[in-house]
Design an enzyme around this catalytic site. Structure first.
Site, mmCIF file in Angstrom:
data_model
loop_
_atom_site.group_PDB
_atom_site.id
_atom_site.type_symbol
_atom_site.label_atom_id
_atom_site.label_comp_id
_atom_site.label_asym_id
_atom_site.label_seq_id
_atom_site.Cartn_x
_atom_site.Cartn_y
_atom_site.Cartn_z
ATOM 1 N N ILE A 93 0.881 -1.318 -0.069
ATOM 2 C CA ILE A 93 -0.008 -0.052 -0.040
ATOM 3 C C ILE A 93 1.017 1.066 0.028
ATOM 4 O O ILE A 93 1.921 1.346 0.823
ATOM 5 C CB ILE A 93 -0.902 -0.053 1.310
ATOM 6 C CG1 ILE A 93 -1.667 -1.203 1.421
ATOM 7 C CG2 ILE A 93 -1.837 1.341 1.478
ATOM 8 C CD1 ILE A 93 -2.861 -1.246 0.268
ATOM 9 N N HIS A 110 -5.899 -3.858 -11.520
ATOM 10 C CA HIS A 110 -6.635 -4.589 -10.494
ATOM 11 C C HIS A 110 -7.661 -5.599 -11.010
ATOM 12 O O HIS A 110 -8.177 -5.495 -12.120
ATOM 13 C CB HIS A 110 -7.295 -3.488 -9.562
ATOM 14 C CG HIS A 110 -8.295 -4.028 -8.524
ATOM 15 N ND1 HIS A 110 -7.577 -4.551 -7.311
ATOM 16 C CD2 HIS A 110 -9.468 -4.513 -8.407
ATOM 17 C CE1 HIS A 110 -8.560 -4.861 -6.510
ATOM 18 N NE2 HIS A 110 -9.636 -5.052 -7.027
ATOM 19 N N ASP A 146 -7.545 1.370 -5.057
ATOM 20 C CA ASP A 146 -8.232 0.863 -6.205
ATOM 21 C C ASP A 146 -9.427 1.839 -6.832
ATOM 22 O O ASP A 146 -10.389 1.315 -6.785
ATOM 23 C CB ASP A 146 -8.839 -0.477 -5.704
ATOM 24 C CG ASP A 146 -7.523 -1.558 -5.273
ATOM 25 O OD1 ASP A 146 -7.926 -2.245 -4.443
ATOM 26 O OD2 ASP A 146 -6.331 -1.239 -5.993
HETATM 27 C C1 GRF Z 1 -2.398 -10.269 -10.847
HETATM 28 O O1 GRF Z 1 -3.499 -10.904 -10.412
HETATM 29 C C2 GRF Z 1 -2.806 -8.679 -10.923
HETATM 30 O O2 GRF Z 1 -4.263 -8.741 -11.256
HETATM 31 C C3 GRF Z 1 -2.503 -8.282 -9.655
HETATM 32 O O3 GRF Z 1 -1.532 -9.006 -9.167
HETATM 33 C C4 GRF Z 1 -1.362 -10.243 -9.559
HETATM 34 C C5 GRF Z 1 0.035 -10.945 -10.071
HETATM 35 O O4 GRF Z 1 0.362 -10.039 -11.380
HETATM 36 N N1 GRF Z 1 -2.170 -6.764 -9.626
HETATM 37 P P1 GRF Z 1 1.831 -10.481 -11.980
HETATM 38 O O5 GRF Z 1 1.869 -11.847 -12.654
HETATM 39 O O6 GRF Z 1 2.768 -10.316 -10.733
HETATM 40 O O7 GRF Z 1 1.987 -9.280 -13.131
#
Ligand code: GRF
Length: 196
Positions: A93, A110, A146
């Site tokens: 965050i 998201h 978000d």
């Molecule tokens: C994904 O589900 C994305 O929506 C969220 O983090 C998850 C992993 O993303 N933000 P990545 O494979 O590390 O890009």
């Protein structure tokens, strides 16, 4: 002038890989840095193999001092002189101070159709609610979690027998299409939302 893009990750970086791969040819942007809060993030190795400069600032030594962690994170980030910052699976965050420093040029993906299902466990929550459709959203990052102006959404039908894992896998496949499309349009100065 080619836009410089910094991508922040916390894990495998599958979205980061697609973003980096998309920035070629006549694309107005190029990856300038991949930065993680976890020195062991698998995405750092993938980025280095693609020839992108990488850096990591482990958030754990800073414990609950978010401001100190972010001050350390900003050193490699600002040194890369990014025009655009993409949060891609970045799981920390960020404080309003950090966000204010980059607002208007920081994007996030998201895994839900915002404003539905802010926060975590989005796929399980969508299934529990009996949603007929689900998906993902790219939005500008603002101080509210978000939230922020939506720059793109991709929709999928929830299928009978879907589990959080099967739904997450189909949504992730759409993320990999949506984020590069939004980044290109954003880098061209176009904030018309992408709909997939
Ligand atoms: C994904 O589900 C994305 O929506 C969220 O983090 C998850 C992993 O993303 N933000 P990545 O494979 O590390 O890009």
């Amino acid at each position: 002038m080619t836009k410089r893009v910094a991508i922040l990750i916390s894990g495998g970086g599958s979205n980061m890989v697609r973003l980096v791969e998309s920035m070629t040819g006549d694309h107005p942007a190029r990856a300038a840095l991949v930065l993680s809060n976890d020195p062991d993030a698998g995405g750092l190795k993938k980025a280095a193999e693609m020839g992108v400069p990488v850096a990591a600032v482990d958030h754990r030594p800073f414990k609950s001092d978010r401001a100190a962690f972010e001050a350390a994170l900003r050193e490699p980030l600002d040194a890369a002189e990014p025009d655009i910052i993409c949060l891609a699976g970045f799981m920390r965050i960020l404080t309003p101070d950090f966000i204010n420093a980059y607002q208007g040029r920081m994007l996030n993906i998201h895994p839900s159709l915002l404003p539905k299902y802010r926060g975590l466990h989005t796929h399980a929550r969508a299934l529990e609610a009996g949603e007929a459709e689900h998906g993902c959203t790219v939005h500008e990052v603002t101080a509210a979690l978000d939230d922020g102006p939506i720059l793109g959404q991709a929709r999928i039908a929830v299928e009978p027998g879907d589990t959080p894992d099967t739904l997450a896998a189909r949504v992730l496949g759409m993320e990999h299409r949506l984020y590069p499309a939004v980044l290109r349009r954003f880098a061209e100065g176009n904030r018309e939302p992408v709909e997939l």
